[in-house]
Design a protein around this motif. Structure first.
Motif, PDB file in Angstrom:
ATOM      1  N   TYR A   1       0.840  -1.207   0.000  1.00  0.00           N
ATOM      2  CA  TYR A   1       0.000   0.000   0.000  1.00  0.00           C
ATOM      3  C   TYR A   1       0.875   1.257   0.000  1.00  0.00           C
ATOM      4  N   LEU A   2       1.975   1.183   0.750  1.00  0.00           N
ATOM      5  CA  LEU A   2       2.891   2.317   0.795  1.00  0.00           C
ATOM      6  C   LEU A   2       3.573   2.518  -0.555  1.00  0.00           C
ATOM      7  N   LEU A   3       3.899   1.414  -1.228  1.00  0.00           N
ATOM      8  CA  LEU A   3       4.528   1.516  -2.542  1.00  0.00           C
ATOM      9  C   LEU A   3       3.577   2.135  -3.558  1.00  0.00           C
ATOM     10  N   ASP A   4       2.305   1.782  -3.475  1.00  0.00           N
ATOM     11  CA  ASP A   4       1.323   2.389  -4.377  1.00  0.00           C
ATOM     12  C   ASP A   4       1.240   3.890  -4.146  1.00  0.00           C
ATOM     13  N   HIS A   5       1.297   4.286  -2.879  1.00  0.00           N
ATOM     14  CA  HIS A   5       1.277   5.707  -2.553  1.00  0.00           C
ATOM     15  C   HIS A   5       2.538   6.393  -3.071  1.00  0.00           C
ATOM     16  N   LEU A   6       3.670   5.690  -2.990  1.00  0.00           N
ATOM     17  CA  LEU A   6       4.940   6.243  -3.450  1.00  0.00           C
ATOM     18  C   LEU A   6       4.974   6.366  -4.969  1.00  0.00           C
ATOM     19  N   ALA A   7       4.314   5.451  -5.664  1.00  0.00           N
ATOM     20  CA  ALA A   7       4.323   5.450  -7.131  1.00  0.00           C
ATOM     21  C   ALA A   7       3.599   6.651  -7.721  1.00  0.00           C
TER      22      ALA A   7
END
Length: 313
Positions: free
Chosen positions: A207-213
């Motif tokens: 979920y954090l990676l999606d936010h970072l993307a």
């Protein structure tokens, strides 16, 4: 006839306080020294940082008496990083000096205030060897790794914090407690994308990676960030305890966690002092804080509607 061997020293408990520069290690040692003093626990602080001037706490053992960073930099023409590494190697070579100093305090709880150079806990072996020798001297230590809580507001920095924390846990080889310090400043540099327990329990990082993307700069590093997150999740070791040094409830939560890690048990007198202090502070129905309670005090609630959140995305 050979003389009988001297008995081994009794068990001594303590904390090794580590973390990057500015994370609040010295402030933590001062606050924890005062807090445990109120509980009736005898505490001594050991300054392990040869560059730490103007200590705010009463220091029982100071490594600056053995070697100082300024002297090393002047005599060997080293920079601050190289000079600090040399100081730690010099301390490792003179452990008899440290042993004589520590043996003056046989019935105390120890706080070791360590330098703020990250590579000392992730790569270089001097401090690791010193901690190992302390264990041989019957010290039961827990490593308290402090990081600034406001890094949670930046997904890229939080992933970096996770990697650093994991590397320190594996390198130092002590029972380990990760602490998010300065909780009162957690949203100083931005809002949290998720609830606080997402960061303290290190939940599904995808979920954090999606936010970072969503950031164009980090989008091209998605695969790298994905692999780093998988490493952290595969080990499953990293979690955090939130801390505000000025909050007694928060200090109690951290102290209980550390005491479980290093094997220290509350004595009867100390337990009564703790209950009396907490009852006076918040009433007899006090219960130790959950992460939700911490979030309610330090994280501003989001009142945006679903439509507003979709517009932000």
């Amino acid at each position: 006839m050979a003389s009988p061997a001297s008995p081994p020293p009794s068990l001594r408990f303590g904390q090794v306080v580590i973390g990057p520069p500015g994370s609040g290690k010295t402030t933590y040692c001062l606050g924890m020294q005062e807090f445990m003093g109120q509980l009736g626990r005898k505490v001594v602080v050991v300054n392990m940082d040869p560059a730490n001037d103007g200590l705010p706490y009463k220091c029982a053992v100071d490594v600056s008496e053995l070697v100082t960073l300024d002297d090393v930099m002047d005599s060997l023409k080293l920079g601050p990083n190289g000079g600090l590494l040399y100081c730690m190697e010099y301390l490792e070579a003179n452990l008899d000096w440290l042993e004589n100093k520590l043996n003056q305090y046989s019935d105390y709880y120890f706080l070791f205030d360590c330098p703020g150079q990250v590579e000392l806990y992730t790569h270089q072996s001097s401090l690791k060897n010193i901690f190992s020798q302390l264990s041989k001297w019957n010290f039961r230590l827990a490593s308290v790794h402090l990081v600034d809580s406001h890094y949670c507001a930046d997904p890229a920095k939080f992933i970096s914090v996770l990697c650093t924390s994991l590397a320190s846990m594996l390198h130092v080889e002590l029972p380990h407690v990760n602490v998010l310090s300065k909780m009162d400043l957690i949203e100083q540099y931005g809002k949290l994308a998720f609830n606080l327990d997402f960061y303290t329990e290190v939940m599904d990082l995808h979920y954090l990676l999606d936010h970072l993307a969503s950031d164009p700069f980090f989008k091209k590093f998605h695969q790298l960030n994905l692999k780093l997150a998988e490493v952290v999740e595969d080990y499953g070791l990293v979690s955090f305890v939130p801390l505000n040094v000025q909050d007694k409830q928060s200090m109690t939560s951290v102290l209980r966690t550390v005491d479980k890690a290093n094997g220290y048990c509350f004595g009867d007198l100390e337990e009564r002092n703790l209950q009396a202090m907490m009852s006076a502070a918040v009433g007899a129905d006090f219960q130790f804080d959950s992460t939700l309670g911490v979030q309610e005090r330090y994280v501003k609630t989001q009142e945006a509607t679903v439509e507003e959140e979709m517009m932000d995305l």
